[in-house]
Design a protein around this motif. Structure first.
Motif, PDB file in Angstrom:
ATOM      1  N   LEU A  79      30.357  41.168  35.294  1.00 16.29           N
ATOM      2  CA  LEU A  79      30.481  41.035  36.941  1.00 16.29           C
ATOM      3  C   LEU A  79      31.620  39.749  37.313  1.00 16.29           C
ATOM      4  CD1 LEU A  79      26.840  39.881  37.324  1.00 16.29           C
ATOM      5  CD2 LEU A  79      27.759  42.033  38.280  1.00 16.29           C
ATOM      6  N   MET A  80      32.106  40.080  38.395  1.00 20.61           N
ATOM      7  CA  MET A  80      33.451  39.478  38.806  1.00 20.61           C
ATOM      8  C   MET A  80      33.278  38.826  40.174  1.00 20.61           C
ATOM      9  SD  MET A  80      36.282  42.277  38.755  1.00 20.61           S
ATOM     10  CE  MET A  80      35.873  42.881  37.046  1.00 20.61           C
ATOM     11  N   ARG A  81      33.975  38.013  40.718  1.00 17.44           N
ATOM     12  CA  ARG A  81      33.829  37.388  42.160  1.00 17.44           C
ATOM     13  C   ARG A  81      35.204  37.928  42.826  1.00 17.44           C
ATOM     14  NH1 ARG A  81      33.186  30.798  41.774  1.00 17.44           N
ATOM     15  NH2 ARG A  81      32.855  31.357  44.081  1.00 17.44           N
ATOM     16  N   ARG A  82      35.101  37.943  44.066  1.00 11.16           N
ATOM     17  CA  ARG A  82      36.125  38.421  45.015  1.00 11.16           C
ATOM     18  C   ARG A  82      37.103  37.450  45.068  1.00 11.16           C
ATOM     19  NH1 ARG A  82      36.412  38.976  50.417  1.00 11.16           N
ATOM     20  NH2 ARG A  82      34.441  37.792  50.813  1.00 11.16           N
ATOM     21  N   ILE A  83      38.023  37.148  44.257  1.00  9.56           N
ATOM     22  CA  ILE A  83      38.898  36.061  44.417  1.00  9.56           C
ATOM     23  C   ILE A  83      40.350  36.773  44.074  1.00  9.56           C
ATOM     24  CG2 ILE A  83      39.680  33.771  43.504  1.00  9.56           C
ATOM     25  CD1 ILE A  83      36.776  33.253  42.804  1.00  9.56           C
ATOM     26  N   GLY A  84      41.241  36.281  44.939  1.00 12.27           N
ATOM     27  CA  GLY A  84      42.626  36.694  44.592  1.00 12.27           C
ATOM     28  C   GLY A  84      43.211  35.961  43.301  1.00 12.27           C
ATOM     29  N   ARG A  85      44.079  36.738  42.582  1.00 11.93           N
ATOM     30  CA  ARG A  85      44.604  36.144  41.219  1.00 11.93           C
ATOM     31  C   ARG A  85      45.868  34.976  41.678  1.00 11.93           C
ATOM     32  NH1 ARG A  85      44.383  37.955  35.590  1.00 11.93           N
ATOM     33  NH2 ARG A  85      45.925  36.882  34.686  1.00 11.93           N
ATOM     34  N   PRO A  93      40.474  35.571  33.080  1.00 14.29           N
ATOM     35  CA  PRO A  93      40.889  36.732  33.890  1.00 14.29           C
ATOM     36  C   PRO A  93      39.671  37.329  34.783  1.00 14.29           C
ATOM     37  CG  PRO A  93      41.856  36.902  31.734  1.00 14.29           C
ATOM     38  CD  PRO A  93      40.781  36.041  31.851  1.00 14.29           C
ATOM     39  N   ASN A  94      38.565  37.056  34.542  1.00 12.09           N
ATOM     40  CA  ASN A  94      37.355  37.641  35.554  1.00 12.09           C
ATOM     41  C   ASN A  94      36.996  36.566  36.405  1.00 12.09           C
ATOM     42  OD1 ASN A  94      37.283  39.709  33.343  1.00 12.09           O
ATOM     43  ND2 ASN A  94      35.233  39.980  34.368  1.00 12.09           N
ATOM     44  N   GLN A  95      37.386  35.176  36.574  1.00 10.94           N
ATOM     45  CA  GLN A  95      37.329  34.436  37.302  1.00 10.94           C
ATOM     46  C   GLN A  95      38.304  34.499  38.576  1.00 10.94           C
ATOM     47  OE1 GLN A  95      37.432  30.885  35.115  1.00 10.94           O
ATOM     48  NE2 GLN A  95      35.245  30.414  35.051  1.00 10.94           N
ATOM     49  N   ASN A  96      39.412  35.071  38.429  1.00  6.03           N
ATOM     50  CA  ASN A  96      40.235  35.342  39.440  1.00  6.03           C
ATOM     51  C   ASN A  96      41.271  36.494  39.008  1.00  6.03           C
ATOM     52  OD1 ASN A  96      41.601  34.605  41.535  1.00  6.03           O
ATOM     53  ND2 ASN A  96      42.445  32.546  40.777  1.00  6.03           N
ATOM     54  N   PRO A  97      40.601  37.772  39.286  1.00  4.20           N
ATOM     55  CA  PRO A  97      40.838  38.930  38.864  1.00  4.20           C
ATOM     56  C   PRO A  97      41.963  39.894  39.518  1.00  4.20           C
ATOM     57  CG  PRO A  97      38.888  39.349  39.701  1.00  4.20           C
ATOM     58  CD  PRO A  97      38.966  37.967  39.839  1.00  4.20           C
ATOM     59  N   PHE A  98      41.875  39.493  40.839  1.00  3.52           N
ATOM     60  CA  PHE A  98      42.847  40.626  41.621  1.00  3.52           C
ATOM     61  C   PHE A  98      44.262  40.267  41.826  1.00  3.52           C
ATOM     62  CE2 PHE A  98      38.315  41.276  42.417  1.00  3.52           C
ATOM     63  CZ  PHE A  98      38.019  42.667  41.817  1.00  3.52           C
ATOM     64  N   VAL A 208      42.007  40.308  48.601  1.00  2.00           N
ATOM     65  CA  VAL A 208      40.570  40.639  48.226  1.00  2.00           C
ATOM     66  C   VAL A 208      39.567  40.497  49.643  1.00  2.00           C
ATOM     67  CG1 VAL A 208      40.791  39.429  46.211  1.00  2.00           C
ATOM     68  CG2 VAL A 208      40.241  38.000  48.199  1.00  2.00           C
ATOM     69  N   GLN A 209      40.199  40.873  50.845  1.00  4.16           N
ATOM     70  CA  GLN A 209      39.420  40.896  52.105  1.00  4.16           C
ATOM     71  C   GLN A 209      38.506  42.053  52.123  1.00  4.16           C
ATOM     72  OE1 GLN A 209      39.560  38.634  54.462  1.00  4.16           O
ATOM     73  NE2 GLN A 209      38.250  39.626  55.623  1.00  4.16           N
ATOM     74  N   SER A 210      37.389  41.921  52.559  1.00  4.40           N
ATOM     75  CA  SER A 210      36.252  43.079  52.355  1.00  4.40           C
ATOM     76  C   SER A 210      36.900  44.087  53.448  1.00  4.40           C
ATOM     77  CB  SER A 210      34.875  42.517  52.750  1.00  4.40           C
ATOM     78  OG  SER A 210      34.731  41.842  51.776  1.00  4.40           O
TER      79      SER A 210
END
Length: 287
Positions: A79-85, A93-98, A208-210
């Motif tokens: 699972l990951m959060r919708r947060i920009g890296r 990495p999975n806390q701020n993956p994009f 990371v905008q929906s």
């Protein structure tokens, strides 16, 4: 050229769409999309506008897409959060993956823009979309477009079927010949809004905008007042060939005419700008 697009799916029973229902007191309830903290990640890989439309139509009402893509060190099975890296060394990495990427696909978000007299999303849905496309730069005019009315569109007609036509809210999807990153699309939206204020919502252009892609859920006994919520308008060309950096440079905020500083001022008649320079001048400025 295939593009990898990030799909995020909510967990549990959370929905990524509006839910419309009738309460016990007879009033209408419109529940917004659920707020989700964690998502499961998957990808789609369309290579043209038709595959993009098919992929989007195939998503479920608990899925969204974003422009960002996961970095190579991200565990996409978790699972990951919708947060920009960013460069915070304390984040895994999975806390701020994009991170951002250059992509050929584009969604243009138009929210509550005034419709011309006689245009109604209930009986002239395609004409309404064609009108919105006509307000974009000329490079978009003769290009195939996959379109969706937004989740809020048409809901007001449930209790007020005879009300005046709603303003137009839609998502216009295109395939672009040259890949463009998210920040340049944000600049493009702001640049084009100097010609037609408030037409394009630039807020969608964040890593990371929906991008909400699902139609609302109408709980029994309610029915969708729109007979058509999405479709494809096929044209001679399937790709938009536009030089985005050049377009941004040609349309600076200083070119905004007097009296066109807000969406409301643009909404009077076609728009104040067209009235000021004439339709030929408007087409010339669109490039």
């Amino acid at each position: 050229m295939a593009n990898t697009i990030t799909v995020l799916q909510t967990t549990g029973r959370l929905k990524a769409c509006k839910i419309v229902s009738r309460l016990s007191d007879g009033s209408l309830s419109v529940k917004p999309s659920d707020w989700a903290k964690n998502f499961r990640l998957s990808t789609i890989a369309p290579s043209n506008i038709y595959e993009l439309a098919e992929c989007i139509e195939g998503l479920s009402n608990n899925q969204i897409i974003i422009r960002g893509i996961p970095k190579t060190d991200v565990d996409i099975s978790s699972l990951m959060r919708r947060i920009g890296r960013n460069d915070d060394p304390e984040l895994t990495p999975n806390q701020n993956p994009f991170s951002d990427t250059f992509a050929n696909w584009l969604m243009i978000d138009i929210d509550k823009f005034e419709s011309p007299h006689g245009y109604d999303i209930r009986n002239k849905p395609t004409a309404c979309i064609e009108y919105l496309i006509s307000l974009l730069p000329q490079q978009f005019h003769d290009v195939t477009c996959y379109w969706q009315f937004s989740g809020s569109s048409g809901i007001s007609y449930i209790d007020r079927p005879n009300k005046l036509p709603e303003r137009l809210s839609a998502h216009l999807w295109f395939w672009i010949t040259t890949p463009v990153n998210t920040m340049d699309w944000r600049k493009f939206a702001k640049a084009h809004n100097t010609l037609i204020p408030g037409l394009i919502d630039p807020a969608i252009y964040k890593v990371v905008q929906s991008h909400y892609v699902s139609s609302p859920i109408f709980e029994h006994p309610l029915r969708d007042p729109l007979r058509l919520r999405s479709g494809i308008i096929q044209k001679d060309n399937d790709e938009v060939d536009i030089d985005i950096p050049a377009y941004i440079a040609q349309h600076s905020i200083s070119k905004l005419p007097n009296g066109t500083t807000t969406k409301s001022s643009a909404a009077k008649s076609l728009n104040v700008y067209v009235q000021a320079v004439g339709y030929d001048g408007y087409l010339l400025d669109l490039g």
